[in-house]
Design an enzyme around this catalytic site. Sequence first.
Site, PDB file in Angstrom:
ATOM      1  N   HIS A  82       0.807  -1.216   0.000  1.00 30.89           N
ATOM      2  CA  HIS A  82       0.000   0.000   0.000  1.00 30.89           C
ATOM      3  C   HIS A  82       0.843   1.271   0.000  1.00 30.89           C
ATOM      4  O   HIS A  82       0.636   2.177  -0.814  1.00 30.89           O
ATOM      5  CB  HIS A  82      -0.933   0.010   1.211  1.00 30.89           C
ATOM      6  CG  HIS A  82      -1.796   1.232   1.294  1.00 30.89           C
ATOM      7  ND1 HIS A  82      -1.386   2.393   1.940  1.00 30.89           N
ATOM      8  CD2 HIS A  82      -3.036   1.491   0.816  1.00 30.89           C
ATOM      9  CE1 HIS A  82      -2.322   3.309   1.840  1.00 30.89           C
ATOM     10  NE2 HIS A  82      -3.342   2.784   1.177  1.00 30.89           N
ATOM     11  N   HIS A 106       0.876   8.659  -7.483  1.00 23.81           N
ATOM     12  CA  HIS A 106       0.879  10.059  -7.046  1.00 23.81           C
ATOM     13  C   HIS A 106       2.269  10.680  -7.181  1.00 23.81           C
ATOM     14  O   HIS A 106       2.468  11.544  -8.027  1.00 23.81           O
ATOM     15  CB  HIS A 106       0.340  10.231  -5.619  1.00 23.81           C
ATOM     16  CG  HIS A 106      -1.031   9.712  -5.413  1.00 23.81           C
ATOM     17  ND1 HIS A 106      -2.109  10.143  -6.173  1.00 23.81           N
ATOM     18  CD2 HIS A 106      -1.510   8.786  -4.549  1.00 23.81           C
ATOM     19  CE1 HIS A 106      -3.189   9.500  -5.778  1.00 23.81           C
ATOM     20  NE2 HIS A 106      -2.858   8.663  -4.808  1.00 23.81           N
ATOM     21  N   ASP A 113      -8.371   6.995  -9.308  1.00 22.05           N
ATOM     22  CA  ASP A 113      -8.211   6.920  -7.861  1.00 22.05           C
ATOM     23  C   ASP A 113      -9.554   6.852  -7.127  1.00 22.05           C
ATOM     24  O   ASP A 113     -10.209   5.827  -7.103  1.00 22.05           O
ATOM     25  CB  ASP A 113      -7.367   8.098  -7.390  1.00 22.05           C
ATOM     26  CG  ASP A 113      -6.844   7.921  -5.961  1.00 22.05           C
ATOM     27  OD1 ASP A 113      -7.171   6.898  -5.336  1.00 22.05           O
ATOM     28  OD2 ASP A 113      -6.130   8.791  -5.466  1.00 22.05           O
TER      29      ASP A 113
END
Length: 449
Positions: A204, A266, A317
């Site tokens: 993650h 990102h 996202d």
Amino acid sequence: MQHLWFEHVLLPQGWARQVRIGIEGGRIASVEMGLAPQPEDSRHAAAIPGLCNVHSHGFQRGMAGLSERRSRPDDDFWSWREVMYRFLGQLTPEGIEAITAQAYVEMLESGYTRVGEFHYLHNDIDGGCYADPAETAGAIVAAAETAGIGLTLLPVFYAHADFGGAPPAPGQKRFVYDLDGFARLVEASRAKLPADANLGIAPHSLRAVTPDELRTILPLADGGPIHIHAAEQVKEVEACLAWSGARPVEWLLDNAQVDARWCLVHSTHLDERECQRLAASGAVAGLCPVTEANLGDGTFPAIAYLEAGGRFATGTDSNILIDAASELRALEYSQRLAQRRRALLADDKTPSVGQRLFDAALAGGAQALGVETGLAVGAPADLVALDLTHTAFAGADDATLLDRWIFAAGRSAVDAVWRGGVRCVSNGRHVAAQAVASRYRRTLEKLLA
């Protein structure tokens, strides 16, 4: 074999006219240029390759609009996350499937033909494991099959609340797995995939995975993609520095053998050296400009990154707004707002901003999801037809078609979409849109009652 005929087609070598494309077995079998249409051909105006959406949390489509109320004076990503935890606390696998199917239908309607699902909602509502560890992964697969979108499934390893192995918070109980359990989850997820889907893994973030855990799970990718959130927030960068003495992307480049299999999602807050090093690594920056703007994340240093030869792709996202063109437009506009200049992501070789953005996102998306793209013989038959009667295309020529789609039209100009040779969007609407939307509405009405 079926044949599609287009007046304009974006081929790997550039725009071509009067192109006849043959499709067989879900792939492009022939590309013939300068031909009149045959009577049996399906005729259309303009075709571009379908794009890859490299970062999606499908279930978050159901949250759209729920977090746009001020809850405290310092509202930011971290307060948004509390809204997300409350929302997912009620979701069943059936609810996940219904919401994700709606998101995938909208992706196809906007020009995305494949999605990378960064899937971390693994456990039951009480935090316990399902009897089938891939229960919710199966819901994602079912949603993708309903919509017809290509799937790269990215099961997420999530074990901690913060850097240094902090215990997970109560709101994260549906995400958490230990190492052995995650290995079983990956294999159970792999077994559920259809033939044209593929699998990667997603540690993650460095907040949620320790260095030892990261080293342990990387072999589970088995040559597939590796995606990780990195440097989305200033607070994250500061916490990483306090923990390790390095910034998140810097730490990964120093310690994780980042290469072309990786997608750093990102990467918003890069310093100059990280920008150069990430570009040189061959990895893809997975940019989600609409979500990053919605969450107040910051502005990715796209100008410097592209000048260094960096690769990028786009994702949706949080799925608050699903539109392939909007993601590309938002990326360019973020640079214009920061620099107070225009046409910043074009260059001397490709003066069209739209063309450069599209070409880069197409190539980067294919790399990040481990798939083929482009309208060439042997490639998957993933095509998007644009409606050139749309007012945004009035007086257009090949040189401005992508600029007009990205900056003036967006999803309203998408006429038809084929995924694997199957037409799933016609006249701008997905063939299953009504049924999927009806189930989605019922699901949200129950969740939000």
